[in-house]
Design a protein around this motif. Sequence first.
Motif, PDB file in Angstrom:
ATOM      1  N   ILE A  18       1.409   8.387   0.294  1.00  0.00           N
ATOM      2  CA  ILE A  18       2.453   7.357   0.199  1.00  0.00           C
ATOM      3  C   ILE A  18       2.062   6.131   1.002  1.00  0.00           C
ATOM      4  O   ILE A  18       2.252   4.986   0.555  1.00  0.00           O
ATOM      5  CB  ILE A  18       3.810   7.928   0.683  1.00  0.00           C
ATOM      6  N   VAL A  19       1.488   6.347   2.184  1.00  0.00           N
ATOM      7  CA  VAL A  19       1.043   5.240   3.040  1.00  0.00           C
ATOM      8  C   VAL A  19      -0.035   4.405   2.341  1.00  0.00           C
ATOM      9  O   VAL A  19      -0.097   3.178   2.499  1.00  0.00           O
ATOM     10  CB  VAL A  19       0.512   5.801   4.384  1.00  0.00           C
ATOM     11  N   LEU A  20      -0.874   5.062   1.539  1.00  0.00           N
ATOM     12  CA  LEU A  20      -1.974   4.368   0.856  1.00  0.00           C
ATOM     13  C   LEU A  20      -1.544   3.653  -0.432  1.00  0.00           C
ATOM     14  O   LEU A  20      -2.336   2.894  -1.005  1.00  0.00           O
ATOM     15  CB  LEU A  20      -3.084   5.372   0.526  1.00  0.00           C
ATOM     16  N   LEU A  21      -0.343   3.886  -0.871  1.00  0.00           N
ATOM     17  CA  LEU A  21       0.119   3.291  -2.134  1.00  0.00           C
ATOM     18  C   LEU A  21       0.059   1.762  -2.161  1.00  0.00           C
ATOM     19  O   LEU A  21      -0.554   1.189  -3.080  1.00  0.00           O
ATOM     20  CB  LEU A  21       1.549   3.762  -2.446  1.00  0.00           C
ATOM     21  N   PRO A  22       0.666   1.071  -1.186  1.00  0.00           N
ATOM     22  CA  PRO A  22       0.760  -0.393  -1.296  1.00  0.00           C
ATOM     23  C   PRO A  22      -0.577  -1.123  -1.311  1.00  0.00           C
ATOM     24  O   PRO A  22      -0.780  -2.039  -2.104  1.00  0.00           O
ATOM     25  CB  PRO A  22       1.592  -0.794  -0.070  1.00  0.00           C
ATOM     26  N   ARG A  23      -1.504  -0.729  -0.437  1.00  0.00           N
ATOM     27  CA  ARG A  23      -2.734  -1.530  -0.287  1.00  0.00           C
ATOM     28  C   ARG A  23      -3.991  -0.848  -0.795  1.00  0.00           C
ATOM     29  O   ARG A  23      -5.096  -1.353  -0.597  1.00  0.00           O
ATOM     30  CB  ARG A  23      -2.911  -1.924   1.178  1.00  0.00           C
ATOM     31  N   PHE A  24      -3.827   0.299  -1.478  1.00  0.00           N
ATOM     32  CA  PHE A  24      -5.007   0.921  -2.083  1.00  0.00           C
ATOM     33  C   PHE A  24      -4.737   1.408  -3.500  1.00  0.00           C
ATOM     34  O   PHE A  24      -5.352   0.939  -4.458  1.00  0.00           O
ATOM     35  CB  PHE A  24      -5.540   2.069  -1.221  1.00  0.00           C
ATOM     36  N   TYR A  25      -3.848   2.371  -3.657  1.00  0.00           N
ATOM     37  CA  TYR A  25      -3.635   2.984  -4.972  1.00  0.00           C
ATOM     38  C   TYR A  25      -3.144   2.003  -6.037  1.00  0.00           C
ATOM     39  O   TYR A  25      -3.486   2.137  -7.211  1.00  0.00           O
ATOM     40  CB  TYR A  25      -2.638   4.151  -4.858  1.00  0.00           C
ATOM     41  N   THR A  26      -2.344   1.033  -5.635  1.00  0.00           N
ATOM     42  CA  THR A  26      -1.714   0.150  -6.625  1.00  0.00           C
ATOM     43  C   THR A  26      -2.380  -1.218  -6.754  1.00  0.00           C
ATOM     44  O   THR A  26      -1.844  -2.106  -7.416  1.00  0.00           O
ATOM     45  CB  THR A  26      -0.230  -0.050  -6.265  1.00  0.00           C
ATOM     46  N   VAL A  27      -3.560  -1.423  -6.143  1.00  0.00           N
ATOM     47  CA  VAL A  27      -4.232  -2.731  -6.192  1.00  0.00           C
ATOM     48  C   VAL A  27      -5.475  -2.659  -7.068  1.00  0.00           C
ATOM     49  O   VAL A  27      -5.906  -1.575  -7.476  1.00  0.00           O
ATOM     50  CB  VAL A  27      -4.611  -3.213  -4.771  1.00  0.00           C
ATOM     51  N   ASP A  28      -6.064  -3.829  -7.345  1.00  0.00           N
ATOM     52  CA  ASP A  28      -7.247  -3.873  -8.213  1.00  0.00           C
ATOM     53  C   ASP A  28      -8.499  -3.462  -7.446  1.00  0.00           C
ATOM     54  O   ASP A  28      -8.472  -3.240  -6.232  1.00  0.00           O
ATOM     55  CB  ASP A  28      -7.417  -5.266  -8.824  1.00  0.00           C
ATOM     56  N   LEU A  29      -9.626  -3.384  -8.175  1.00  0.00           N
ATOM     57  CA  LEU A  29     -10.877  -2.899  -7.600  1.00  0.00           C
ATOM     58  C   LEU A  29     -11.363  -3.757  -6.442  1.00  0.00           C
ATOM     59  O   LEU A  29     -11.821  -3.237  -5.418  1.00  0.00           O
ATOM     60  CB  LEU A  29     -11.960  -2.818  -8.687  1.00  0.00           C
ATOM     61  N   SER A  30     -11.286  -5.082  -6.582  1.00  0.00           N
ATOM     62  CA  SER A  30     -11.771  -5.982  -5.523  1.00  0.00           C
ATOM     63  C   SER A  30     -10.975  -5.769  -4.236  1.00  0.00           C
ATOM     64  O   SER A  30     -11.535  -5.810  -3.127  1.00  0.00           O
ATOM     65  CB  SER A  30     -11.679  -7.441  -5.966  1.00  0.00           C
ATOM     66  N   SER A  31      -9.672  -5.514  -4.365  1.00  0.00           N
ATOM     67  CA  SER A  31      -8.838  -5.266  -3.173  1.00  0.00           C
ATOM     68  C   SER A  31      -9.189  -3.918  -2.552  1.00  0.00           C
ATOM     69  O   SER A  31      -9.176  -3.772  -1.330  1.00  0.00           O
ATOM     70  CB  SER A  31      -7.361  -5.283  -3.565  1.00  0.00           C
ATOM     71  N   LYS A  32      -9.527  -2.957  -3.405  1.00  0.00           N
ATOM     72  CA  LYS A  32      -9.950  -1.647  -2.898  1.00  0.00           C
ATOM     73  C   LYS A  32     -11.245  -1.774  -2.105  1.00  0.00           C
ATOM     74  O   LYS A  32     -11.411  -1.183  -1.043  1.00  0.00           O
ATOM     75  CB  LYS A  32     -10.151  -0.669  -4.063  1.00  0.00           C
ATOM     76  N   ILE A  33     -12.193  -2.551  -2.653  1.00  0.00           N
ATOM     77  CA  ILE A  33     -13.482  -2.760  -1.975  1.00  0.00           C
ATOM     78  C   ILE A  33     -13.262  -3.438  -0.629  1.00  0.00           C
ATOM     79  O   ILE A  33     -13.844  -3.041   0.387  1.00  0.00           O
ATOM     80  CB  ILE A  33     -14.430  -3.603  -2.858  1.00  0.00           C
ATOM     81  N   ASN A  34     -12.400  -4.436  -0.611  1.00  0.00           N
ATOM     82  CA  ASN A  34     -12.088  -5.153   0.629  1.00  0.00           C
ATOM     83  C   ASN A  34     -11.433  -4.206   1.645  1.00  0.00           C
ATOM     84  O   ASN A  34     -11.712  -4.268   2.848  1.00  0.00           O
ATOM     85  CB  ASN A  34     -11.153  -6.318   0.329  1.00  0.00           C
ATOM     86  N   PHE A  35     -10.603  -3.306   1.142  1.00  0.00           N
ATOM     87  CA  PHE A  35      -9.921  -2.318   1.996  1.00  0.00           C
ATOM     88  C   PHE A  35     -10.948  -1.409   2.680  1.00  0.00           C
ATOM     89  O   PHE A  35     -10.840  -1.130   3.878  1.00  0.00           O
ATOM     90  CB  PHE A  35      -8.959  -1.493   1.135  1.00  0.00           C
ATOM     91  N   ILE A  36     -11.952  -0.977   1.924  1.00  0.00           N
ATOM     92  CA  ILE A  36     -12.980  -0.082   2.477  1.00  0.00           C
ATOM     93  C   ILE A  36     -13.910  -0.826   3.420  1.00  0.00           C
ATOM     94  O   ILE A  36     -14.285  -0.310   4.484  1.00  0.00           O
ATOM     95  CB  ILE A  36     -13.781   0.582   1.337  1.00  0.00           C
ATOM     96  N   ILE A  37     -14.302  -2.049   3.043  1.00  0.00           N
ATOM     97  CA  ILE A  37     -15.199  -2.850   3.899  1.00  0.00           C
ATOM     98  C   ILE A  37     -14.571  -3.081   5.267  1.00  0.00           C
ATOM     99  O   ILE A  37     -15.238  -3.014   6.303  1.00  0.00           O
ATOM    100  CB  ILE A  37     -15.553  -4.191   3.209  1.00  0.00           C
ATOM    101  N   ASN A  38     -13.277  -3.360   5.267  1.00  0.00           N
ATOM    102  CA  ASN A  38     -12.565  -3.647   6.521  1.00  0.00           C
ATOM    103  C   ASN A  38     -11.818  -2.417   7.053  1.00  0.00           C
ATOM    104  O   ASN A  38     -10.790  -2.546   7.718  1.00  0.00           O
ATOM    105  CB  ASN A  38     -11.578  -4.804   6.308  1.00  0.00           C
TER     106      ASN A  38
END
Length: 384
Positions: A110-130
Amino acid sequence: MDKINVLLIVTLISIFISLILAFFLLTVKTKYKTSNILFAVFLILAAVDLSEPLFNLVVDGPSNLGMLRTTLAFLQIPVFYLYVVSVCYSDFKLKPKYFFHLLPFLIVNIVLLPRFYTVDLSSKINFIINRQHMIELQFIHILFHIQFVVYFIAVFILLRKTKKLYLENNAGTHLNSYNWLFQFTVVLTVLYSIALLKNIFKFSDYPYISEWIKFGILVIQPFIFCWYLFKALNNPELFRNVDSKLQLVAEIILEEKNKEQSVANEDNYNEELLKLRSYMIEKKPFLNPSVTIQDISENIQIPTRELSVLINHQLGQHFYDFVNTYRIESAMEILKDTTKSKVTILEILYEVGFNSKSSFNTAFKKHTGNTPTYYRNNLQISSL
């Protein structure tokens, strides 16, 4: 062969062994099906956790499936805890209340929903990089550490309580099984501690150390699981005869004190003790290798609760040691009998109610200070 290929081969071998063991547990015919299913699920979750190198070959970049695979780690330790509960208690059944153990896994996703599960690939990559600065991942790591500590403490408390319940109510020889289950839990605790250390290095300035630790875990883990299952197959009963409704004597005494009741008056205590000792000498129930306190309670018409307090509290002995005292006394009589000098130690231990040489030797030495062989030889020397 480069490092990546070696890692993939070791990963494949580890996953294959885990899945084969899981398949065996799910298909083997046994009356302990629930325990087997739980440990099979634990092995499957462990295999999924180990599959990261293979998964990265199939899926390019961060994905919802990849993150879900990672968060499944939150189910491993709860499943192992439930497995230990199922092994320790003979009346264990899966109940709806056990779904509570899914809570950390659900919270994390549930915590990962807003900024990982429900965003596009580029946002996911940015999430992992940072990732080092993402509060969600920091929360997940803290939660996993808390879960690890809480559950393993709970497992050790459970094993300690179950062992004490067993000693207070049974006189079989399943303590050896307790010992290796305890050893397996210790080994697993060390393994998970190393895995946590791996994660710390993964998000540090030394990620290569994390890779070497991962490689070591991949190599060691299958051997640990094989060792445990080999032991389990050779000791299928384990505890299995501890009822979860049983109370520790300390808890019974505390209840009685809170009710301002004495456990038993002096006259009643002496009368019950006399009845118990007469029964032990005349009927010799200790010759039954699996005698329980309930068996004796039924035969001498003393409630199990009172009998447990009498032996474990008033006499200051666990029921296990109380029964073994009579077994050892009986063994000593045989060893003293010159007409039975040809009877082997192994034959004697079976005759007096033991079914394990190690437990007989331990009990004999505890009672006499010597091993059975030394005791017999010393008697022979004294008679010369």
